[in-house]
Enzyme design. Structure first.
Site, PDB file in Angstrom:
ATOM      1  N   HIS A 135     -27.317 -30.135 -30.595  1.00 36.26           N
ATOM      2  CA  HIS A 135     -25.947 -30.614 -30.736  1.00 36.26           C
ATOM      3  C   HIS A 135     -25.819 -32.022 -30.168  1.00 36.26           C
ATOM      4  O   HIS A 135     -26.395 -32.341 -29.116  1.00 36.26           O
ATOM      5  CB  HIS A 135     -24.975 -29.661 -30.030  1.00 36.26           C
ATOM      6  N   HIS A 210     -27.463 -16.813 -30.229  1.00 35.31           N
ATOM      7  CA  HIS A 210     -28.934 -16.938 -30.225  1.00 35.31           C
ATOM      8  C   HIS A 210     -29.533 -16.749 -28.827  1.00 35.31           C
ATOM      9  O   HIS A 210     -29.916 -17.685 -28.138  1.00 35.31           O
ATOM     10  CB  HIS A 210     -29.433 -18.203 -30.907  1.00 35.31           C
ATOM     11  N   ASN A 213     -32.125 -18.808 -26.412  1.00 34.93           N
ATOM     12  CA  ASN A 213     -32.162 -20.224 -26.771  1.00 34.93           C
ATOM     13  C   ASN A 213     -30.945 -20.959 -26.229  1.00 34.93           C
ATOM     14  O   ASN A 213     -29.810 -20.499 -26.385  1.00 34.93           O
ATOM     15  CB  ASN A 213     -32.241 -20.393 -28.290  1.00 34.93           C
ATOM     16  N   ARG A 221     -34.213 -13.588  -9.231  1.00 31.36           N
ATOM     17  CA  ARG A 221     -33.095 -13.716  -8.299  1.00 31.36           C
ATOM     18  C   ARG A 221     -31.910 -14.452  -8.928  1.00 31.36           C
ATOM     19  O   ARG A 221     -30.837 -14.507  -8.312  1.00 31.36           O
ATOM     20  CB  ARG A 221     -33.530 -14.453  -7.024  1.00 31.36           C
ATOM     21  N   ASP A 242     -38.025 -15.767 -35.836  1.00 32.91           N
ATOM     22  CA  ASP A 242     -38.822 -16.563 -36.776  1.00 32.91           C
ATOM     23  C   ASP A 242     -40.200 -16.914 -36.237  1.00 32.91           C
ATOM     24  O   ASP A 242     -40.970 -17.618 -36.894  1.00 32.91           O
ATOM     25  CB  ASP A 242     -38.062 -17.838 -37.165  1.00 32.91           C
ATOM     26  N   ASP A 267     -29.603 -18.500 -38.341  1.00 32.30           N
ATOM     27  CA  ASP A 267     -29.354 -19.881 -37.911  1.00 32.30           C
ATOM     28  C   ASP A 267     -29.861 -20.842 -38.982  1.00 32.30           C
ATOM     29  O   ASP A 267     -30.356 -21.934 -38.673  1.00 32.30           O
ATOM     30  CB  ASP A 267     -30.015 -20.157 -36.559  1.00 32.30           C
ATOM     31  N   LEU A 300     -35.943 -28.000 -31.525  1.00 32.56           N
ATOM     32  CA  LEU A 300     -35.629 -27.145 -32.663  1.00 32.56           C
ATOM     33  C   LEU A 300     -34.196 -27.397 -33.125  1.00 32.56           C
ATOM     34  O   LEU A 300     -33.270 -27.514 -32.308  1.00 32.56           O
ATOM     35  CB  LEU A 300     -35.803 -25.674 -32.291  1.00 32.56           C
ATOM     36  N   GLY A 302     -31.940 -25.536 -35.592  1.00 33.01           N
ATOM     37  CA  GLY A 302     -31.707 -24.436 -36.518  1.00 33.01           C
ATOM     38  C   GLY A 302     -33.027 -23.846 -36.978  1.00 33.01           C
ATOM     39  O   GLY A 302     -34.096 -24.145 -36.426  1.00 33.01           O
TER      40      GLY A 302
END
Length: 382
Positions: A135, A210, A213, A221, A242, A267, A300, A302
């Protein structure tokens, strides 16, 4: 909406296997399932019949990325591309973008009438900078009053709305308001600790985006968001299967920890159902190579799979039996979104069904009893 009867050597209704069986539907709804002998006439299909797949996180398909084409036509292209691959119900997803693009996406979702379109998934922009993933950090922001008001308005106009957000950018009171309006609040792209995650679950979050991820991981802990996702009852978690996003062992841990509350998502990006070698997202190039989609730095971006690929991965690589794998792509996402008439083939359900070969490759697809791809379309033309 279609009517008819289909015969097959095996039919999986979402819970039970029926041998040498027939399934009948009228006006798009299942009316009966039982022995083939004595059932109404209809084509006999190769392989098996199962509930159609339900994908709650689809960014694109058929060469279209929703961020780049937030229109009813873009939604129709995406849904059609995934229907050809066995996905009969889609939550079209908008990745973090400008407010005007979000507004266009909501308007497109309101106007969309595409077969298989379930609703809208807004993944961002109210996320954590620390766990931004692909993003655009320049577009991530804290939720303001006008943002909340816009989402609440959209919730009243859309059949289903999922909003992925991070506690770092949203208050518990805002989550409570969203949940009260019927929004499915999903925690994701967050570096929050375990206790904070549990506070936001108590405020109304029902899902995790997801799993593993772009989120705080499970430490012995510091259990993080992953720990909260795996231990909070009634909290559903999407999983990208995947072979790149999550290691097999981690997926197996999640599936054993939360049977019935982990579901598969694709995704998927615009590459699905196309020969694209790359595309643009928020002005940045996404590269397609070796089954992966990445930014230039290797992050990565998508996934390059349809939901059918994820189901098949769980069967062939993780060793799940066929029924368990099929449920991860149908009954589990239906339960996560609160759908009672999808994800199974019992009488009264939508006649969303697929025909698969023994290796779970998709041979044909029907949405509300209407042929939508593969041998289904061939039967309709014959």
């Amino acid at each position: 909406m279609g009517s008819g009867t289909l015969h097959a050597g095996q039919i999986f209704d979402g819970e039970t296997w029926h041998q040498d069986a027939a399934i009948s539907f009228k006006a798009g709804r299942i009316t009966a399932i039982g022995p083939s002998a004595g059932a109404s006439a209809g084509p006999r299909l190769p392989g098996l019949i199962a509930p159609g797949y339900i994908d709650l996180q689809v960014n694109g398909g058929g060469g279209v990325l929703f961020n780049n084409d937030p229109t009813p036509e873009g939604i129709a292209t995406i849904c059609a591309a995934h229907a050809r691959l066995g996905t009969t119900a889609v939550m079209v997803t908008l990745i973090t973008d400008r407010p005007d693009i979000t507004g266009r996406a909501v308007a497109a979702a309101e106007a969309a009438r595409a077969p298989g379109f379930l609703g809208l998934h807004l993944e961002g922009p109210h996320l954590s900078q620390a766990k931004k993933g692909t993003h655009d950090p320049a577009l991530i922001r804290v939720m303001q009053d006008q943002d909340l008001a816009a989402i609440l308005t959209a919730a009243g106009r859309l059949p289903h709305l999922i909003v992925t957000l991070a506690p770092e950018s949203v208050t518990p009171d805002q989550v409570r308001a969203l949940a009260a309006a019927g929004v499915t609040v999903s925690l994701g792209h967050s570096d929050c600790d375990y206790d904070t995650a549990r506070d936001y679950i108590a405020a109304g979050a029902r899902m995790v985006t997801h799993l593993f991820n772009a989120m705080s991981q499970l430490g012995h802990r510091a259990p993080g968001l992953v720990g909260a996702a795996l231990t909070a009852p009634g909290l559903y978690a999407g999983l990208i299967a995947d072979g790149f996003h999550v290691a097999d062992a981690a997926m197996q841990v999640a599936l054993r920890a939360k049977p019935g509350e982990v579901f598969l998502v694709s995704d998927a990006m615009s590459t699905i159902g196309s020969d694209l070698t790359g595309f643009m997202l928020n002005g940045r190039e996404i590269l397609r190579a070796g089954g992966r989609l990445t930014l230039a730095d290797g992050t990565l971006a998508g996934a390059d799979i349809a939901l059918s690929d994820a189901v098949r991965y769980c069967h062939m690589r993780l060793g799940l039996d066929k029924g368990a794998a099929l449920r991860l792509g149908s009954a589990a996402p239906a339960a996560a979104l609160g759908l009672t008439d999808r994800g199974h083939l019992r009488p009264g359900a939508w006649a969303d069904l697929i025909c698969l070969d023994d290796a779970l490759q998709v041979l044909g697809c029907w949405i509300a009893g209407t042929p939508s791809g593969g041998i289904a379309a061939q039967e309709a033309r014959s």
